[in-house]
Write an enzyme that holds these catalytic residues in place. Structure first.
Site, mmCIF file in Angstrom:
data_model
loop_
_atom_site.group_PDB
_atom_site.id
_atom_site.type_symbol
_atom_site.label_atom_id
_atom_site.label_comp_id
_atom_site.label_asym_id
_atom_site.label_seq_id
_atom_site.Cartn_x
_atom_site.Cartn_y
_atom_site.Cartn_z
ATOM 1 N N TYR A 37 62.499 49.229 35.423
ATOM 2 C CA TYR A 37 63.291 49.418 36.637
ATOM 3 C C TYR A 37 62.448 49.162 37.879
ATOM 4 O O TYR A 37 61.225 49.079 37.818
ATOM 5 C CB TYR A 37 63.884 50.827 36.679
ATOM 6 N N ARG A 46 56.746 42.496 40.419
ATOM 7 C CA ARG A 46 56.350 43.564 39.494
ATOM 8 C C ARG A 46 57.422 43.796 38.436
ATOM 9 O O ARG A 46 57.110 44.051 37.264
ATOM 10 C CB ARG A 46 56.058 44.844 40.266
ATOM 11 N N ARG A 56 71.387 51.066 16.492
ATOM 12 C CA ARG A 56 70.123 51.773 16.655
ATOM 13 C C ARG A 56 69.110 51.363 15.590
ATOM 14 O O ARG A 56 69.317 51.566 14.395
ATOM 15 C CB ARG A 56 70.359 53.285 16.604
ATOM 16 N N HIS A 63 64.567 50.782 15.661
ATOM 17 C CA HIS A 63 63.387 50.748 16.520
ATOM 18 C C HIS A 63 62.911 49.326 16.815
ATOM 19 O O HIS A 63 62.407 49.060 17.907
ATOM 20 C CB HIS A 63 62.248 51.546 15.883
ATOM 21 N N LYS A 120 56.506 49.698 34.728
ATOM 22 C CA LYS A 120 57.491 50.583 35.354
ATOM 23 C C LYS A 120 58.651 50.758 34.375
ATOM 24 O O LYS A 120 59.728 50.159 34.506
ATOM 25 C CB LYS A 120 57.952 50.030 36.698
ATOM 26 N N GLU A 141 47.445 59.763 39.224
ATOM 27 C CA GLU A 141 48.453 59.526 40.259
ATOM 28 C C GLU A 141 49.465 60.658 40.251
ATOM 29 O O GLU A 141 49.419 61.547 39.398
ATOM 30 C CB GLU A 141 49.149 58.188 40.032
#
Length: 282
Positions: free
Chosen positions: A32, A51, A99, A101, A146, A178
């Site tokens: 995101y 990014r 579903r 993995h 991110k 951070e």
């Protein structure tokens, strides 16, 4: 009427629905970005979308969008929703599949959603500072991506809320990394210190801006590790992010940072940030 961008179309909020089998919902399998809008213009939007595409590449997600195309859809969304001061949230997931993995088969297309909201600047925090706490960094080892996987960040932020703080500054052992939703800085003897760019932190866009401002103001900026003790004994502490901008931390773990007042270097960075908004919003 408000519009949401959903998989190539601008739709109403009531039409913006995703499947329960979306891998973002099931696995947090996605990425995101969060982009500021000032005076109806997009701030540092190119850097954000560069990014965004880097994060997609790092998780093997082919979005088939260029930076220019992402900027264009963002402009349309801001204009449609008449956003003056606010944010754009955009996320991409690996799409809808049963579903499992392992990655889905190639015909499964990524799902992209973007929306806007009005969001005021944090004037009170910028002027008066905030309380912070320190907490052990329990996140995964690819914090440079991110990712939608934010449970560690959520737990750290809730720890901050529990102790009446705005931000939790994380550390691995004694090394400060951070904030739960920000980059963190210690200012000592006129020098700005922040964790170097690697897999332990996100290379924040506001962090990049602060580095450039420091250069413009001839403030030494060192990207090197420092300890929790160094942070607690700093002359000034700040956190930065798209939403927080350049926020001073005046109290840490219940104790004042230096004299408990916003420091002079923080004020210089804030001044420079205002100029950067004017020159880097499109």
């Amino acid at each position: 009427m408000e519009k949401i961008f959903l998989n190539g179309e601008f739709v109403s909020p009531s039409e913006a629905k995703v499947s329960y089998n979306d891998r973002g919902y099931v696995f947090g399998d996605g990425i995101y970005e969060y982009i500021r809008v000032y005076n109806g213009k997009l701030f540092t939007v190119t850097e954000h979308y560069e990014r965004f595409l880097r994060s997609a590449n790092e998780i093997g997600l082919d979005l088939n969008y260029s930076v220019e195309e992402l900027i264009e859809l963002s402009r349309k969304l801001v204009d449609m929703n008449q956003i003056e001061t606010g944010v754009i949230y955009i996320q991409a997931t690996r799409g809808v599949a049963e579903r499992n993995h392992s990655f889905p088969t190639p015909e499964v297309e990524p799902a992209i959603v973007a929306y806007t909201k009005s969001y005021d600047r944090p004037y009170d925090h910028l002027e008066n500072g905030v309380n912070g706490v320190t907490v052990e960094d329990i996140r995964w080892l690819r914090c440079d991506i991110k990712s939608l996987n934010l449970l560690g960040n959520v737990l750290a932020k809730e720890y901050a809320v529990k102790y009446n703080a705005v931000e939790a500054i994380q550390h691995r052992g004694e090394t400060v990394t951070e904030g739960s939703s920000s980059n963190a800085y210690a200012i000592k003897d006129g020098v700005i210190y922040t964790h170097p760019i690697n897999n332990y932190i996100l290379n924040g866009i506001t962090r990049i801006v602060i580095k450039k401002i420091a250069e413009d103001y001839n403030i030494p900026f060192k990207e090197e590790t420092f300890t929790v003790d160094f942070l607690r004994n700093a002359d000034e502490v700040i956190v930065s992010s798209t939403s927080a901008e350049v926020t001073p931390v005046i109290k840490l773990d219940g104790e004042p940072v230096n004299d408990g007042k916003v420091g002079p270097i923080t004020r210089q960075l804030q001044e420079g940030f205002e100029k950067y908004i004017e020159s880097h919003s499109i």
